[in-house]
Scaffold this motif. Structure first.
Motif, PDB file in Angstrom:
ATOM      1  N   GLY A  63      -9.543  -4.932 -17.350  1.00 34.60           N
ATOM      2  CA  GLY A  63      -8.284  -4.872 -16.613  1.00 34.60           C
ATOM      3  C   GLY A  63      -8.148  -3.595 -15.803  1.00 34.60           C
ATOM      4  N   LEU A  64      -8.498  -2.469 -16.416  1.00 32.80           N
ATOM      5  CA  LEU A  64      -8.411  -1.186 -15.714  1.00 32.80           C
ATOM      6  C   LEU A  64      -9.427  -1.111 -14.577  1.00 32.80           C
ATOM      7  N   ILE A  65     -10.620  -1.623 -14.811  1.00 29.56           N
ATOM      8  CA  ILE A  65     -11.649  -1.609 -13.762  1.00 29.56           C
ATOM      9  C   ILE A  65     -11.190  -2.442 -12.572  1.00 29.56           C
ATOM     10  N   ILE A  66     -10.576  -3.598 -12.825  1.00 24.80           N
ATOM     11  CA  ILE A  66     -10.067  -4.436 -11.733  1.00 24.80           C
ATOM     12  C   ILE A  66      -8.949  -3.708 -10.981  1.00 24.80           C
ATOM     13  N   GLU A  67      -8.052  -3.056 -11.704  1.00 29.52           N
ATOM     14  CA  GLU A  67      -6.979  -2.282 -11.073  1.00 29.52           C
ATOM     15  C   GLU A  67      -7.562  -1.144 -10.231  1.00 29.52           C
ATOM     16  N   GLN A  68      -8.562  -0.458 -10.764  1.00 30.76           N
ATOM     17  CA  GLN A  68      -9.215   0.622 -10.030  1.00 30.76           C
ATOM     18  C   GLN A  68      -9.958   0.083  -8.801  1.00 30.76           C
ATOM     19  N   LEU A  69     -10.552  -1.106  -8.920  1.00 27.82           N
ATOM     20  CA  LEU A  69     -11.217  -1.717  -7.762  1.00 27.82           C
ATOM     21  C   LEU A  69     -10.227  -1.957  -6.626  1.00 27.82           C
ATOM     22  N   LYS A  70      -9.013  -2.376  -6.959  1.00 22.15           N
ATOM     23  CA  LYS A  70      -7.979  -2.591  -5.937  1.00 22.15           C
ATOM     24  C   LYS A  70      -7.637  -1.271  -5.237  1.00 22.15           C
ATOM     25  N   ILE A  71      -7.428  -0.230  -6.035  1.00 17.16           N
ATOM     26  CA  ILE A  71      -7.060   1.075  -5.488  1.00 17.16           C
ATOM     27  C   ILE A  71      -8.180   1.627  -4.614  1.00 17.16           C
ATOM     28  N   PHE A  72      -9.388   1.688  -5.164  1.00 21.11           N
ATOM     29  CA  PHE A  72     -10.498   2.260  -4.420  1.00 21.11           C
ATOM     30  C   PHE A  72     -10.961   1.330  -3.301  1.00 21.11           C
ATOM     31  N   GLY A  73     -10.805   0.016  -3.485  1.00 23.29           N
ATOM     32  CA  GLY A  73     -11.143  -0.939  -2.421  1.00 23.29           C
ATOM     33  C   GLY A  73     -10.270  -0.721  -1.200  1.00 23.29           C
ATOM     34  N   LEU A  74      -8.961  -0.563  -1.420  1.00 20.77           N
ATOM     35  CA  LEU A  74      -8.054  -0.266  -0.308  1.00 20.77           C
ATOM     36  C   LEU A  74      -8.448   1.052   0.351  1.00 20.77           C
ATOM     37  N   SER A  75      -8.752   2.038  -0.456  1.00 17.14           N
ATOM     38  CA  SER A  75      -9.174   3.334   0.075  1.00 17.14           C
ATOM     39  C   SER A  75     -10.432   3.193   0.926  1.00 17.14           C
ATOM     40  N   GLY A  76     -11.381   2.398   0.445  1.00 15.51           N
ATOM     41  CA  GLY A  76     -12.628   2.186   1.185  1.00 15.51           C
ATOM     42  C   GLY A  76     -12.410   1.459   2.498  1.00 15.51           C
ATOM     43  N   ILE A  77     -11.564   0.440   2.494  1.00 14.53           N
ATOM     44  CA  ILE A  77     -11.277  -0.310   3.725  1.00 14.53           C
ATOM     45  C   ILE A  77     -10.621   0.592   4.760  1.00 14.53           C
ATOM     46  N   VAL A  78      -9.613   1.346   4.339  1.00  6.41           N
ATOM     47  CA  VAL A  78      -8.926   2.241   5.268  1.00  6.41           C
ATOM     48  C   VAL A  78      -9.875   3.338   5.765  1.00  6.41           C
ATOM     49  N   THR A  79     -10.729   3.832   4.902  1.00 12.68           N
ATOM     50  CA  THR A  79     -11.709   4.838   5.306  1.00 12.68           C
ATOM     51  C   THR A  79     -12.643   4.277   6.367  1.00 12.68           C
ATOM     52  N   PHE A  80     -13.113   3.054   6.173  1.00 14.94           N
ATOM     53  CA  PHE A  80     -13.980   2.435   7.174  1.00 14.94           C
ATOM     54  C   PHE A  80     -13.246   2.275   8.508  1.00 14.94           C
ATOM     55  N   ILE A  81     -11.981   1.889   8.462  1.00  9.61           N
ATOM     56  CA  ILE A  81     -11.179   1.759   9.688  1.00  9.61           C
ATOM     57  C   ILE A  81     -11.055   3.114  10.378  1.00  9.61           C
ATOM     58  N   PHE A  82     -10.778   4.170   9.609  1.00 15.25           N
ATOM     59  CA  PHE A  82     -10.710   5.511  10.189  1.00 15.25           C
ATOM     60  C   PHE A  82     -12.023   5.869  10.876  1.00 15.25           C
ATOM     61  N   TYR A  83     -13.154   5.593  10.213  1.00 16.85           N
ATOM     62  CA  TYR A  83     -14.436   5.931  10.813  1.00 16.85           C
ATOM     63  C   TYR A  83     -14.731   5.103  12.052  1.00 16.85           C
ATOM     64  N   THR A  84     -14.289   3.878  12.084  1.00 20.35           N
ATOM     65  CA  THR A  84     -14.434   3.057  13.279  1.00 20.35           C
ATOM     66  C   THR A  84     -13.639   3.660  14.428  1.00 20.35           C
ATOM     67  N   VAL A  85     -12.421   4.118  14.133  1.00 21.46           N
ATOM     68  CA  VAL A  85     -11.596   4.774  15.151  1.00 21.46           C
ATOM     69  C   VAL A  85     -12.228   6.101  15.571  1.00 21.46           C
ATOM     70  N   PHE A  86     -12.704   6.890  14.601  1.00 20.67           N
ATOM     71  CA  PHE A  86     -13.369   8.158  14.916  1.00 20.67           C
ATOM     72  C   PHE A  86     -14.548   7.908  15.863  1.00 20.67           C
ATOM     73  N   ASP A  87     -15.337   6.890  15.539  1.00 20.26           N
ATOM     74  CA  ASP A  87     -16.521   6.577  16.328  1.00 20.26           C
ATOM     75  C   ASP A  87     -16.120   6.122  17.737  1.00 20.26           C
ATOM     76  N   ARG A  88     -15.068   5.338  17.823  1.00 16.83           N
ATOM     77  CA  ARG A  88     -14.591   4.839  19.124  1.00 16.83           C
ATOM     78  C   ARG A  88     -14.171   5.978  20.039  1.00 16.83           C
ATOM     79  N   PHE A  89     -13.553   6.998  19.463  1.00 15.56           N
ATOM     80  CA  PHE A  89     -13.068   8.135  20.245  1.00 15.56           C
ATOM     81  C   PHE A  89     -14.016   9.334  20.171  1.00 15.56           C
ATOM     82  N   ASN A  90     -15.221   9.107  19.640  1.00 16.39           N
ATOM     83  CA  ASN A  90     -16.248  10.151  19.536  1.00 16.39           C
ATOM     84  C   ASN A  90     -15.768  11.396  18.806  1.00 16.39           C
ATOM     85  N   ILE A  91     -15.068  11.184  17.721  1.00 17.09           N
ATOM     86  CA  ILE A  91     -14.619  12.324  16.903  1.00 17.09           C
ATOM     87  C   ILE A  91     -15.689  12.638  15.889  1.00 17.09           C
TER      88      ILE A  91
END
Length: 183
Positions: free
Chosen positions: A155-183
């Motif tokens: 149960g805790l691992i699944i809860e942690q997967l949700k938390i870190f999964g959201l973090s990972g998705i948003v991080t990937f989006i940030f990097y896509t934006v960084f890459d788009r604007f050459n940051i």
């Protein structure tokens, strides 16, 4: 220091941008529970830490964690330097760096595939090991007796997967934006 592993540029402006965005995101998520009734995956995410750790090296990421902890102390979000959140952040940085250094060469040739693979591996490893390792380390530092076996369950691992999964998705989006604007 050289070029960031996932950065488009290595200049001071791009490094400062990543630092500021990471710091703002960490402060916003840490203080969100104070101002709003937010779910656990909002105030427990590691987006800022994830972004910074993927962009910079291990030493720089650990210094960033120390700087953020000092800032948290100055604004009253924590009262002691060696708090549980500090130990958790260090544990997460080390897990991200282990995932980053453990990527096979065939995957690491393509920057986007490598980033996705590192994020996925980091999310899985953090979901399984972040809580137990940080509790064990904090117990060792504080001399406490909290049982870490309660943090190793499905149960805790699944809860942690949700938390870190959201973090990972948003991080990937940030990097896509960084890459788009050459940051």
């Amino acid at each position: 220091m050289g070029r960031g592993k996932y950065s488009g540029k290595s200049g001071i402006v791009s490094k400062l941008s990543v630092f500021l965005i990471s710091a703002i995101v960490m402060m916003a998520t840490a203080s969100s529970l104070i101002f709003f009734n937010v779910p656990i995956y909002v105030y427990s995410n590691v987006i800022g830490l994830f972004i910074f750790s993927l962009y910079f090296g291990t030493a720089q990421s650990l210094v960033f964690v120390c700087i953020m902890q000092i800032i948290m102390m100055k604004v009253g979000l924590t009262t002691e330097f060696l708090s549980y959140s500090f130990v958790l952040w260090i544990t997460d940085v080390l897990i991200i760096k282990i995932a980053q250094s453990g990527m096979p060469k065939s995957i690491s040739k393509n920057r986007n595939y490598n980033l996705i693979a590192v994020i996925l591996l980091s999310v899985i490893l953090m979901a399984i090991f972040s809580k137990p390792l940080s509790v064990a380390a904090f117990n060792w530092i504080q001399g406490g007796g909290k049982n870490i076996s309660e943090f190793i369950n499905k149960g805790l691992i699944i809860e942690q997967l949700k938390i870190f999964g959201l973090s990972g998705i948003v991080t990937f989006i940030f990097y896509t934006v960084f890459d788009r604007f050459n940051i």
